[in-house]
Design a protein around this motif. Structure first.
Motif, short mmCIF file in Angstrom:
data_model
loop_
_atom_site.label_atom_id
_atom_site.label_comp_id
_atom_site.label_asym_id
_atom_site.label_seq_id
_atom_site.Cartn_x
_atom_site.Cartn_y
_atom_site.Cartn_z
N GLY A 16 -24.91 7.18 16.36
CA GLY A 16 -24.35 6.14 15.51
C GLY A 16 -24.28 4.77 16.18
N GLN A 17 -24.48 4.73 17.48
CA GLN A 17 -24.45 3.46 18.19
C GLN A 17 -25.80 2.75 18.11
OE1 GLN A 17 -21.59 2.09 19.84
NE2 GLN A 17 -20.78 3.70 18.51
N GLN A 64 -34.08 1.85 10.25
CA GLN A 64 -33.20 1.89 11.41
C GLN A 64 -33.80 1.14 12.61
OE1 GLN A 64 -30.30 2.84 10.91
NE2 GLN A 64 -30.04 5.05 10.72
N SER A 81 -28.60 2.57 14.29
CA SER A 81 -27.62 3.65 14.28
C SER A 81 -28.33 4.91 14.75
CB SER A 81 -27.06 3.84 12.87
OG SER A 81 -26.15 4.92 12.84
N LYS A 83 -29.64 8.47 16.07
CA LYS A 83 -29.48 9.87 15.69
C LYS A 83 -29.91 10.74 16.87
CE LYS A 83 -32.18 8.89 12.27
NZ LYS A 83 -32.84 8.54 11.01
#
Lengths: 114, 115
Positions: A16-17, A64, A81, A83
């Motif tokens: 998520g970062q 993303q 973000s 995964k």
């Protein structure tokens, strides 16, 4: 001999970062690339960049991902973000772009998403 | 579109023995062909390339490769390997007419040289 440099060599991040992988291509090269190699798998094309815009991208390179050449020397790959499946070795490459001119690769950034 | 198939995922061989790493490609256009080597924890280093002309090309570290258009192959060979040749080897193709030098890679062949 000039070379492509990548930093950091290893990046650990939580799911998520956002992460930014940095590359300094060879100075007179015109075409820039990001490739990805998941452990034990082939080297996969992500994106090519020329004249300050994306020239081609693969199906892997979804919303993303983004690339930028902010200052004429650096070439960055951002994952907004992360995964778990983004864990891989990411290689930057550059070339002059003439027909048949080989790609020059950096040593890669190993991204580990936990 | 292009694709590359490396027929052997692992090739174990004894030191000073000859080795051949196989590569076949598929393309609707003429291609440029490359072999790269990846030593542990390092990036990809160009071994050799075929652009045009003589079908036998010589590269660094004593490696050579032969382009065979009819068989769409570009096999890599070395007559006598050293322990230091232990690495992953990747065959790659670039379609002529493509802007820049985007490469499509094969799955890689792990060459393991034993004493």
């Amino acid at each position: 001999e000039p070379e492509v440099t990548q930093t950091p060599s290893h990046q650990v991040t939580q799911m998520g970062q956002e992460v930014i992988l940095r590359c300094v291509p060879i100075s007179n090269h015109l075409y820039f690339y990001w490739y990805r190699q998941i452990l034990g798998q082939k080297v996969e094309f992500l994106v090519s960049f020329y004249n300050n815009e994306i020239s081609e991208k693969s199906e892997i390179f979804d919303d993303q991902f983004s690339v930028e050449r902010p200052d004429g020397s650096n070439f960055t790959l951002k994952i907004r973000s992360t995964k778990l499946e983004d864990s891989a070795m990411y290689f930057c490459a550059s070339t002059l772009g003439a027909q048949g001119s080989p790609l020059h690769f950096g040593n890669g950034t190993r991204l580990t998403v936990t | 579109a292009q694709s590359v198939t490396q027929l052997d995922s692992q090739v174990p061989v004894f030191e000073e023995a000859p080795v051949e790493l196989r590569c076949n490609y598929s393309s609707s256009v003429s291609v440029y062909l490359f072999w790269y080597v990846q030593y542990p924890n390092q990036g990809l280093q160009l071994l050799l390339k075929y652009l045009s002309g003589s079908t036998l090309v010589k590269g660094i570290n004593g490696f050579e490769a032969e382009f065979n258009k009819s068989q769409t192959s570009f096999h890599l060979r070395k007559p006598s390997v050293h322990i230091s040749d232990t690495a992953e080897y990747f065959c790659a193709v670039n379609g002529m007419g493509n802007q820049g030098g985007k490469l499509i890679f094969g799955q890689g062949t792990e060459l393991s040289v034993k004493p």
